[in-house]
Design an enzyme around this catalytic site. Sequence first.
Site, PDB file in Angstrom:
ATOM      1  N   ASP A 145       1.011   4.025   1.232  1.00  0.00           N
ATOM      2  CA  ASP A 145       1.586   4.849   2.450  1.00  0.00           C
ATOM      3  C   ASP A 145       2.599   4.122   3.195  1.00  0.00           C
ATOM      4  OD1 ASP A 145      -0.572   3.129   2.989  1.00  0.00           O
ATOM      5  OD2 ASP A 145      -0.990   3.989   4.764  1.00  0.00           O
ATOM      6  N   HIS A 146       3.049   2.949   2.553  1.00  0.00           N
ATOM      7  CA  HIS A 146       4.129   2.204   3.187  1.00  0.00           C
ATOM      8  C   HIS A 146       5.446   2.196   2.510  1.00  0.00           C
ATOM      9  CE1 HIS A 146       1.915   0.934   6.977  1.00  0.00           C
ATOM     10  NE2 HIS A 146       0.842   1.283   6.157  1.00  0.00           N
TER      11      HIS A 146
ATOM     12  N   HIS B 160      -4.485  -8.106   6.750  1.00  0.00           N
ATOM     13  CA  HIS B 160      -4.802  -7.153   6.014  1.00  0.00           C
ATOM     14  C   HIS B 160      -5.429  -7.180   4.491  1.00  0.00           C
ATOM     15  CE1 HIS B 160      -4.513  -2.887   5.810  1.00  0.00           C
ATOM     16  NE2 HIS B 160      -3.473  -2.742   4.928  1.00  0.00           N
TER      17      HIS B 160
ATOM     18  N   HIS C  89       0.648  -1.053   0.037  1.00  0.00           N
ATOM     19  CA  HIS C  89      -0.032  -0.091   0.043  1.00  0.00           C
ATOM     20  C   HIS C  89       1.003   1.218  -0.025  1.00  0.00           C
ATOM     21  CE1 HIS C  89      -3.857  -2.212   1.581  1.00  0.00           C
ATOM     22  NE2 HIS C  89      -3.743  -1.934   0.370  1.00  0.00           N
TER      23      HIS C  89
ATOM     24  N   HIS D 257      -0.115   5.000  13.146  1.00  0.00           N
ATOM     25  CA  HIS D 257      -0.857   4.805  11.893  1.00  0.00           C
ATOM     26  C   HIS D 257      -2.520   5.473  12.342  1.00  0.00           C
ATOM     27  CE1 HIS D 257      -2.884   2.717   8.635  1.00  0.00           C
ATOM     28  NE2 HIS D 257      -1.577   2.690   8.012  1.00  0.00           N
TER      29      HIS D 257
END
Lengths: 301, 301
Positions: free
Chosen positions: B65-66, B139, B63, B267
């Site tokens: 944002d990582h 996830h 993802h 997070h």
Amino acid sequence: MFGVTILGNNSAVPAFDRHPTSQVLTMPNRKFLIDCGEGTQIQLINYKIRRSKISHIFISHLHGDHYFGLVGLLNSFALLGRYQDLHVVAPPALQQILQLQFAAADTQLSYPLHFHAIQQPGYLLTVGEVEVSCFKTDHRIECFGFVFREKKRPRRINPDAVKEHNIHYSWFENLQMGKDYTAPDGTLIKNEILTFEAPKGKTYAFCADTKYDESFIPDIKGADMIYHETTYLENFKDQAIKRFHSTSKQAAAIAKKAGVKKLLIGHFSSRYDELNEFEKEAREIFPNTELALEGVCYMLP
Amino acid sequence: MFGVTILGNNSAVPAFDRHPTSQVLTMPNRKFLIDCGEGTQIQLINYKIRRSKISHIFISHLHGDHYFGLVGLLNSFALLGRYQDLHVVAPPALQQILQLQFAAADTQLSYPLHFHAIQQPGYLLTVGEVEVSCFKTDHRIECFGFVFREKKRPRRINPDAVKEHNIHYSWFENLQMGKDYTAPDGTLIKNEILTFEAPKGKTYAFCADTKYDESFIPDIKGADMIYHETTYLENFKDQAIKRFHSTSKQAAAIAKKAGVKKLLIGHFSSRYDELNEFEKEAREIFPNTELALEGVCYMLP
């Protein structure tokens, strides 16, 4: 309103709180984003620019400092529930890069994304009253500059004249387009009597990353404002040539030869903390030069 | 020194000056980077972290944002002339994404880049005294948590005892490894007499993005410190389940069941400006909880 807001003015590596290249072109009713270095989405938040108004994103070339922020911005648009169409105009190789990243994250965009691969220099597209074209610059990899040209605007109605000649408003659009009017009794009334001259459309040119290159002067000739990179001061001219970049004086020389009204300079190397010298050197050749400072909106003269 | 510096503590969309996920694990003589959201390279500059000391980068999942900040960091390393080897440990699909971007920019890295594709949960690699393993979390896409475990450190020499028994320093390394000493006259001197107990190695676990998931408790059992995401407060539990994220109380429950010493939470969803409530809710279940705040280094207890 036709202005350019600077989101990033630094070259390759971020430094001194300066960010990689990105600019917002603001026109009546719409915004374009030009280049999208890492952190652009955060700069858009910092400077309170309405992201939903951005309809088109233009990417000049695929060096990271000009596009690494794009995928994050597209992703955030989806997370924020954007629904408006978005157009990305960029070198062809970008499409697969984006697709791979969306696939890896199982991303479903919430809005239609249209990718326009730049195939060759010349006309690109028209959005409302703005015609966009591109030209090649002389950089280490294929790189395009962009010209944003407002087409001729409609002529303005002369309210006293239309009243005097008793013209119904249903005819106004024809008048704005320049047509003459024929009265019921057959009299021809010339358009110039009924309207004022249209305000002149403005032109902005973004010259991307480039070595000193006179070949694109015809493309930017007479523009109201251009942005030209100045990675180095004049004493690093050799370095500029080696790295396919320009100096302050070279940018100013291009602006002068192209007869533009105003020059914005940016893409400053991380070796410079202080920027005043850039302005000073450029103004010796082209007085109407301004530093592209982050967060500032520069209006077209 | 074994600590974790937070570079980003926000979930997907940047907000309230909080950045996407990234952490620096600092151990004697080396640093690891865990996840690398957009803007990580700028955060490393902001917090004056020596980038050249980073030998390994671990990416939990794809993802944006990582990991959207990774290619920019790798690129800047090259522009800054890094020469030290760099290891990236990540889901397999990342390799092609990086390669395409390097190819599009005609990038030649100045340093050896080693890509380690995570094939399955379990042992990953050993770097000096630190053994790294990974485990699956629950996830939306495949996602891995990481465990960083210092192996048993060498025993400490008892200076008085080695002097008394007249032992040459060339033998010290054997003693540190736990060997007994045989004197020239044949007398056996037990290691316990000559050395002190080795300081215990420490363990840090990064639990990445995950729904409440007890299945990885055995992997993090007894850790000195864990990081567990808390995207939502408890009243958004349904949202957390739907989006494969956790709440404050769920993170605390995992920490308690795993018998860890300290819990770091982060997070945070962009819906929250104020973060105190996260700490309050988690501490009701697991008192030794701290908010992962950007720029702060949390030492392992």
